[in-house]
Each structure stands twice: as structure tokens, then as C-alpha cells.
Design a protein around this motif. Structure first.
Motif, PDB file in Angstrom:
ATOM      1  N   PHE A   3     -20.272  19.801  -9.606  1.00  0.00           N
ATOM      2  CA  PHE A   3     -20.419  21.159 -10.143  1.00  0.00           C
ATOM      3  C   PHE A   3     -21.792  21.733  -9.805  1.00  0.00           C
ATOM      4  CE2 PHE A   3     -16.706  20.349 -12.896  1.00  0.00           C
ATOM      5  CZ  PHE A   3     -16.037  21.540 -12.683  1.00  0.00           C
ATOM      6  N   GLU A   4     -22.812  20.843  -9.723  1.00  0.00           N
ATOM      7  CA  GLU A   4     -24.178  21.305  -9.415  1.00  0.00           C
ATOM      8  C   GLU A   4     -24.223  22.049  -8.078  1.00  0.00           C
ATOM      9  OE1 GLU A   4     -23.586  18.492 -10.847  1.00  0.00           O
ATOM     10  OE2 GLU A   4     -25.094  18.138 -12.406  1.00  0.00           O
ATOM     11  N   GLN A   5     -23.284  21.752  -7.188  1.00  0.00           N
ATOM     12  CA  GLN A   5     -23.309  22.378  -5.861  1.00  0.00           C
ATOM     13  C   GLN A   5     -22.651  23.765  -5.845  1.00  0.00           C
ATOM     14  OE1 GLN A   5     -21.783  18.372  -4.526  1.00  0.00           O
ATOM     15  NE2 GLN A   5     -22.519  19.169  -2.585  1.00  0.00           N
ATOM     16  N   LEU A   6     -22.165  24.205  -6.990  1.00  0.00           N
ATOM     17  CA  LEU A   6     -21.448  25.487  -7.024  1.00  0.00           C
ATOM     18  C   LEU A   6     -22.316  26.648  -7.517  1.00  0.00           C
ATOM     19  CD1 LEU A   6     -17.920  24.367  -8.316  1.00  0.00           C
ATOM     20  CD2 LEU A   6     -18.478  25.268  -6.060  1.00  0.00           C
ATOM     21  N   ASN A   7     -23.625  26.430  -7.576  1.00  0.00           N
ATOM     22  CA  ASN A   7     -24.559  27.487  -8.012  1.00  0.00           C
ATOM     23  C   ASN A   7     -24.245  28.028  -9.402  1.00  0.00           C
ATOM     24  OD1 ASN A   7     -26.039  27.462  -5.639  1.00  0.00           O
ATOM     25  ND2 ASN A   7     -24.538  28.807  -4.626  1.00  0.00           N
ATOM     26  N   LEU A   8     -23.937  27.132 -10.290  1.00  0.00           N
ATOM     27  CA  LEU A   8     -23.651  27.579 -11.654  1.00  0.00           C
ATOM     28  C   LEU A   8     -24.939  27.593 -12.465  1.00  0.00           C
ATOM     29  CD1 LEU A   8     -20.326  25.612 -12.272  1.00  0.00           C
ATOM     30  CD2 LEU A   8     -20.598  28.031 -11.698  1.00  0.00           C
TER      31      LEU A   8
END
Ligand code: AMP
Length: 431
Positions: A3-8
Motif C-alpha cells: 500500500f505504501e507504493q500507492l501514494n496514500l
């Protein structure tokens, strides 16, 4: 992917970690970046793929980062339209979970219950509204709700809306939306009528498709029992005991059938309840929460009532009656084996249902293994009598290709989406 790679943003990442999610599911990997870009989306995905988070998470992030258009806190900024009360409640619960570290307000409205608590909540202000079509139109007519300031609109389970006869209501809602908006459209299947509806709602959409039914099927252990109609009740009780089934969702075709099966099970000492459209909203919610908490071992349901029921750790799905639409078989058995759990599906086929089984074999492109060793085997259930499946056909043709058909999921993460369903392997996409 993580999830960290989804720019959240941090508040959302934190909430997802608290939910125990680390790997986005395929629909989340594909949809979240598109929605965050502000683009329209056409998603072919069914319940169980993680589609709720695929739209809720980016909506929360977009609204959190934008000032309100209007000063009036009562103006709703995002509308999620979904066909059933159960789905609406589940979506609202997901939004509560993923948005718990933001200041966004959300609520859910549906029919069959008093409108007063719903209008009271709306009166206090709401950013994200989850609604079923009937109650939404009703409250719009009474001027409790205006859609003038909607920035993002989601139509969820569009094919089911059509099935349930809500399409006119949906069109009425769409007619009241502002022209300038972002729209997200989800459907498990994309027949021409649904594609036409999508065309009227979406502007230059990005298309994503995940988990075609055949891959769901492969992850679940399936068994076919040939049995006389009159022996089905006895076979059900036998299997529940023999296999020490902890929790089963049993499907019947009719509401009466669901009541009858539940009553019979109770008579044999098995805790069971029925859930279907004739029951009051309260009775349905009660039955569902008894089942989720493990107080009831068996929930007997019709297809429409079961749609949207999301039960973690559902071990077995039992097709007490074989559906006459083969896709329904795939939807039904997809209720088990969710979120990395193992799933088992038993199907009871009597003489009249053999044609339905043949259609299912064609759709899933392989025969369901037949169990011959059981006390109620019907004369028609010998291996020779089992029709060979016709030449396999492609399970479900989507009208578009997935954007990212390749990719890998991290083995390190504690809650891997593919986990035990596929031995850690990403299921193949239908291309
Ligand atoms: P849905 O298709 O939205 O109904 O989601 C099906 C189930 O998967 C729900 O119980 C979700 O809580 C769960 N879920 C959704 N996304 C993830 C994820 N990335 N990791 C683990 N579980 C998830």
C-alpha cells in the motif's frame, strides 16, 4: 506491491495497517491510482475482490485533500449507490474503518427502516453518502438530500441493479447529478445493457478488470453430489455433521425453500436461520449478525439476499439447489475462500438439475468432481452417467484488458491476498 507504493496519505495508510492489510488486491492496485488522478473508471469486478476499498480509499484521500465547494456542511460530496441494504451497510463500515483517522463524515441510508435517524444524521452534515436507490430518491423528493455538490459518484454492482429492477431509479438519480463530476462504475459482468448504462455515466473512462469467475472457482474445493430431490435434506444434515462444518451458507432458489431448509435443520438440532427478501430488515440483520458471530451455524439464503453478504471465515458454501444461471454458481461459491481462507463448495444435483450442471461445466471449463461415496447417492449418479463437459469455452469475456496483468505480491507481508487460495500465486487474469 505494498500500500505504501500507492501514494496514500498517512491517516489512510495507518487505518489500512490497523485493518491488517498490507498488499493491495489487484483491483486496488489498478483502480486506486486512476481514481487519485481524478479519472472516470469502469471496473469489472465482483464482491470479494476488495473492490470496496478500491473506490473508498481514493475517495477518502481526494475529499480529505480538497476544500469543500460549498460552505454548507450538509452538502454531500461523494455518493455511493449500491443495490442492497447489506452491501450499503458493509460499504459504510469500510469507509468508517479506512477513514477513521480523517475528519470526513459519512453515513448510510436504505429502505425498510424508519427514515428519522437517517435524516437526523444527514442534517448534521455528511461528506460521503452510501445509499440504496429507493430511499435515496425518497429523501431527495422530501428535500432532505441534494446532489448538487456531488464531486464523486460511484455506481456499485450495476448488473445487480439491473437484475433487481432498479435501473429506472438509477437513471433518475443520475439525471440529478451535476455534469462536472468524477464517476466510478463497477459491475461483475458487462452485458450490452450495462455497457450502455456505463456510456451514459462515464467520460473517457480507464478500464480495469480482475478475477474473472473461472479463477475464483479454481481456488475453491468443489464437490458434486448426485442425489434425489427428496433426499437433499438428509444429505445436508449428514454432510454438516460428517465434515464437522463450522459455518455454511446454503443456497436455495426460492424464499420458501430457504425457510423449509432452515426449519428442517433446526428440527435435526442444527442451528440455522433463513435470510431472504420477505424478511424484515431487522430480521435479516439479526440473522446475519448471528451467523457472523458464530451463534448460527447455517445461514440459508436466496441469491439476491446473499449478495453482498461478506462473512469472514466462511468455510462452506452449499448449493442445495443448482442455479439455472451458470454465473450464479460462480458468484455463490465465491463467498467462501475469501481473503486468503480455504473454501469448500458442495453442490446437490437432482435429476431435473442435470442440465444446469452441464451449463456450469461449460462456463468453468471443467467438470466438478463427483462424490459417489455417500449414503444418498441417486441411481443417476454413476460415473458413466456423468456427462462429459462440452468443449471448454472461455469463461467470461470482458470487453477490455486489465491494465497491469503482471506483478508480484510480497511474500513477506502478514496478510497476503493470494495466500492459501492459490498457494501464494497470483491468479491468472482473463485476457
Ligand atoms: P470486497 O470485495 O470489497 O467486499 O472485500 C472482500 C473482503 O476482503 C473484505 O472482508 C475486506 O475487508 C477484505 N479486503 C479488502 N482489501 C483487502 C486487502 N488489501 N488485504 C486483505 N483483505 C482485504
Amino acid at each position: 506491491m505494498l500500500f505504501e507504493q500507492l501514494n496514500l496519505i498517512d491517516p489512510i495508510l495507518k487505518a489500512l495497517i490497523e485493518e491488517g492489510y498490507t498488499n493491495p488486491t489487484p483491483i486496488q492496485q489498478q483502480a486506486i491510482p486512476i481514481v487519485l488522478e481524478g479519472r472516470d473508471l469502469l471496473g469489472c469486478a465482483q464482491t470479494g475482490t476488495g473492490k470496496t476499498a478500491a473506490f473508498s480509499v481514493p475517495i477518502l484521500q481526494l475529499l480529505d485533500g480538497r476544500p469543500r465547494n460549498s460552505r454548507d456542511p450538509k452538502n454531500i460530496r461523494a455518493l455511493i449507490l449500491t443495490p442492497t441494504r447489506e452491501l450499503a451497510i458493509q460499504i459504510d463500515e469500510s469507509i468508517a474503518a479506512y477513514g477513521r483517522h480523517t475528519n470526513l463524515r459519512h453515513t448510510v441510508i436504505f429502505g425498510g427502516v424508519s427514515q428519522k435517524p437517517q435524516t437526523d444524521t444527514l442534517g448534521r452534515g455528511c461528506d460521503i453518502l452510501v445509499a440504496t436507490p429507493g430511499r435515496l430518491l425518497d429523501l431527495m423528493q422530501q428535500r432532505y438530500i441534494s446532489l448538487d455538490q456531488i464531486e464523486i459518484f460511484v455506481l456499485d454492482e450495476a448488473d445487480r441493479m439491473l437484475d433487481m429492477g432498479f435501473i429506472h431509479d438509477v437513471r433518475k438519480v443520475i439525471a440529478r447529478l451535476p455534469a462536472r463530476r468524477q464517476s466510478l462504475f463497477f459491475s461483475a459482468t458487462m452485458p450490452p445493457e450495462i455497457m450502455q448504462l456505463a456510456d451514459t455515466i462515464l467520460t473517457n473512462p480507464q478500464k480495469v478488470a480482475v478475477t474473472p469467475p473461472s479463477t475464483t472457482v479454481e481456488a475453491i474445493r468443489q464437490e458434486l453430489y448426485y442425489v434425489e430431490k427428496s433426499d437433499k435434506r438428509a444429505l445436508l444434515a449428514h454432510l454438516l455433521n460428517e465434515h464437522k462444518v463450522p459455518s455454511a451458507l446454503v443456497f436455495t432458489r426460492t424464499k420458501h425453500g430457504a425457510d423449509r431448509v432452515a426449519k428442517e435443520l433446526l428440527r435435526t438440532g442444527i442451528k440455522a436461520e433463513a435470510i431472504h427478501g420477505n424478511k424484515s430488515q431487522n430480521a435479516r440483520q439479526r440473522a446475519l449478525s448471528n451467523f457472523k458471530s458464530g451463534q448460527t451455524r447455517v445461514l440459508v439464503a436466496t441469491d439476491i439476499a446473499a449478495r453482498g453478504i461478506d462473512v469472514e471465515n466462511l468455510s462452506h458454501v452449499i448449493n442445495y439447489e443448482i442455479p439455472n444461471i451458470p454465473e450464479t454458481y460462480v458468484h455463490r461459491i465465491g463467498r467462501t475462500g475469501r481473503a486468503g481462507a480455504d473454501g469448500i463448495a458442495f453442490s446437490f444435483c437432482d435429476t431435473e438439475e442435470r442440465a444446469y450442471i452441464r451449463d456450469i461445466h461449460k462456463l468453468i471449463a471443467k467438470p466438478i468432481p463427483v462424490v459417489h461415496d455417500h449414503p444418498y447417492v441417486s441411481a443417476a449418479g454413476s460415473p458413466e452417467s456423468v456427462a462429459a463437459p462440452a468443449k471448454p469455452i472461455k469463461p467470461q469475456q470482458n470487453n477490455f484488458q486489465p491494465r497491469h496483468p503482471q506483478g508480484s505480491s510480497s511474500q513477506k507481508n502478514k496478510k497476503s491476498w493470494y495466500g492459501s487460495r492459490t498457494g501464494g500465486k497470483r491468479p491468472a487474469f482473463n485476457s
